[in-house]
Structure formats: C-alpha cells, structure tokens
Design an enzyme around this catalytic site. Sequence first.
Site: not given
Lengths: 172, 320
Positions: B55-56, B83, B105, B133
């Site tokens: 969504r974001t 890695k 995020r 957020h």
Amino acid sequence: MARALTRIAHEILERAKGSTDVVLMGIPTRGVDLARRLAERIAAVEGGQVPVGSLDPTMYRDDLRLRPTRALEHTEEPAGGVEGKLVVLVDDVLYSGRTVRAALTALDDLGRPRNVQLAVLVDRGHRELPIRPDYIGKNLPTAQVEQVRVLVAERDGRDAVLIEREVTGSAQ
Amino acid sequence: MNRHLISAGDLSRDDALLILDTAAELAQVASRPVKKLPTLRGRTAVNLFYEDSTRTRTSFEVAAKRLSADVINFSAKGSSVAKGESLKDTALTLEAMGADAVVVRHGASGTPNRLTNWIDGSVINAGDGTHEHPTQALLDAYTIRDRLGRLDGLSVVIVGDVLHSRVARSNVLLLATLGVDVTVVGPPTLLPVGVETWPCATSYDLDAVLPKCDVVMMLRVQQERMHAAFFPSAREYSRRYGLDARRMATLPEHALVMHPGPMNRGMEIAAEVADATRSTITEQVANGISIRMAVLYLLLGGTEPAIGHDPAHTEPTESA
C-alpha cells in the site's frame, strides 16, 4: 484601470464576434480578479454569463528549480471546461513570458481549446520568449531593475499600478 | 532548514496546513484525463523498503510518477541487503546513483534519521519500527478535514494497539498541532510507557468515549510485532476494543470511522463497519497519493523546501 478593462472587454467581444464559447482563465492571484471583472463587463455589454476559471501554472514553470519551492494557488476549471472553447488567459503583468508559457502547458492538460488568446493589464516588456499579448491594458516601458505591482480592490483594498525601484530584501 | 520528513512532530501548524492545502490542489489532478505534472521531471525518487508494504510503497510510487519523477523500487528481499549489505553501504550506493529523495520503510525505529547522515537528498519516513509514519498521519488529517470541513476543535479517538503503532504516534503529534483533541484508547498493556507525556488523553474504556467523538480511528492489531501476550484472547480484545455495528451505533451521526489498513476484519473492526458509508478506508488510500505528491513537491520542487521554515518564504513572488 476600469477604462482599460472595459476596452479589453469590448476588444474580446469584437474579435470573438460575441461571447459564445468565450472562457476567461485568470492566472493567480490578481489575474483571477481581473478575469472576473472582464466577465462582468462582457456580461453587461452582451448579456449572458462568460465562464471564469483560474489556472495556476506553478507546477509547469521552467524555473522551479531555481527558486525556493512555491506554494500552489487554486486551479479551477470553468463551467463547461475548455475543450473546443476560445480561452482568454488573463494576467496582471506580462514580463518575461515564462508564466504564460507555463500556463499554456498547464492548459494542455485540461483539454484542447479551439483558440487561446492572452489579455494583460500591463505589458512591461523584457520578453524572454516569443509570446505576444492579444489585449493590452497599458504598455509600460520599464527598466529591469524596476518592479511593477498591480493592486486590485478585491484583494488590496484599492486599484493601482505601482512602479517600484527594487529595494534590497523586500518584495521580489 | 528541513529537507527531510522524519516525524510528524517536526511539522509546525503552518507546515502541516501547507501540505494539506497543496494536497487539496493536487487531488484535482487525479480527476483529470491527464494525471501527470512535469514538476519533478529528471529527479529520482528511491523507495527503500526493508519491510513489505504494498500500500505505502505503491502510493509513493504513484505520487512520484504523477509528478514525472523517475522511481526506483529497492526492496530488501532479493537485493544486496539479503547478502548482508549494511544500511550505510546501501545509502552510499543510492547517493552515488543520484537519488534526490529516499522514501524509507524499516523495522527499526530511527532508521530514517540515521539515513540523513549519509544522503544529501531528502529522506522521507514511510514508517520506522514502532516510531512514526508521518505521511499516514497527514493523509488521515486530510481525510478528516475533507469530510468534516475542519480540524480545529474536533475530538478524535485512536483505538487499539497504540504501543506498536507508528500511525498512532504520528497522528497524536500531528493532530495535536492542528488543534484536535486526541484520546488514545486501548488495554493498559498496549499503551506505551510515557503515553502520559503525549499531547493527548488516555482511556481504557472505549464505550465511554465513543458518544462524544467526531472521528474514531481504529488501529490494526499487529500480530507480527506481538512477541508477548498483551491480551488474553483475540475474542476478548474484539469484545472490549473492537468496533462492531452495536458500538458504531453509539457514535454521533456525523462521526467517521477510519483505519490505516490493512484490516483484520472481525478483530479490531467488523466487516459491516468497514464497509459502512461513514468509514473512510478507501478514501484514505486515494488521499494518500495526493498527500505524498504534496510532500514530494514541497520538499523537492525548488532550491529549498517550502516546509520547515518561515512561511513568508512560500508566498508566491511576482507574476513574471
């Protein structure tokens, strides 16, 4: 200013052979006030309403990256849209022509007018682009160090056109 | 000068209103046949997502593309992060690629703040751990103002897992700045230590606060972050803090129901409530694009950002 606007209103009617399909798009902020006044005058002569919209070209400017980020002004599509219409862009001062160029691009995204014309209250010269107004309230030859400010009663309490020498720091 | 958006608490009232007003103008673009503006042409925005979030991430991607920016999606899965590349090295790589904005995020609180040390471009927090957020809070404020016409003096109740919720924290900070009375409600175990220092009231009793509120904002119960028993059972949580039709009926007529998504239907919110007309859940998604366009524009549009300093700077100058 009143006389210049009345003359422009008549010129628009003459060129367009009436007010059918004419749409006025003001460029914020004072261009919008001027567009409303022109619409009133056209209505007084011709009867009927001329749709008025506003068009903020900020997001389309080519000099965005050269200045601090600007706040956006309101864009409002006129009733009936612009598709196939005769759109008259209205601004207070015409200078480099970059605002008008941006406004033309912005207009593209709203639709495809049949014809686009430009009305300005003051043409102060110093064009940087091949842009020429169709209706001019007053030609005002200025030096580039000077500033031209248009005041309108709706916003500033009085009508006036001011020529100012650039004062360091104050209004750009 | 603030070229980053890390916390909703960094925004002044003028900044926040400027973002909401800009988003309102940009929302018009979504209804046009041509949904694109040339504003950020030639700029690059990187979505750096260490946690999954369709969504974001999509919302930021659509927002950047509508402003004509180039978008690079960089997810931890399948990248060099898997890695063992460090955050710093990833940041230096992005910097070398010329990223103008990094939307990040991360599961660890404070990551966006850390990134600002290594990246010259703007860093935008798209959710860090249980911290913040901010664009979600902005889109929630936008949605409330859009539906109810104002923010000042409204009463908003935020319900549920406040402890793990970055959405709740950002909303409390932003809404308080915008003059909203906020009450957070949840079981004592899901209210964070120090909540009494937040600019909001707290309550354990949902039924007591509902009849007086203008907006009820439900939070997702974040099972993935719950490594201990915070409440006896899902059924008990749902009975005390879930929003069902019976509870919704106690709300004032005009009150809105919000949820940041994704929802656990039947847990914190009943399906019939989620689909009710007073619920704004799908509007929130659409508004999210406008808000993110506004943030990207205001941070990247010019030589210096329009938020984070004297509002006189953002006055339109001459009309040339």
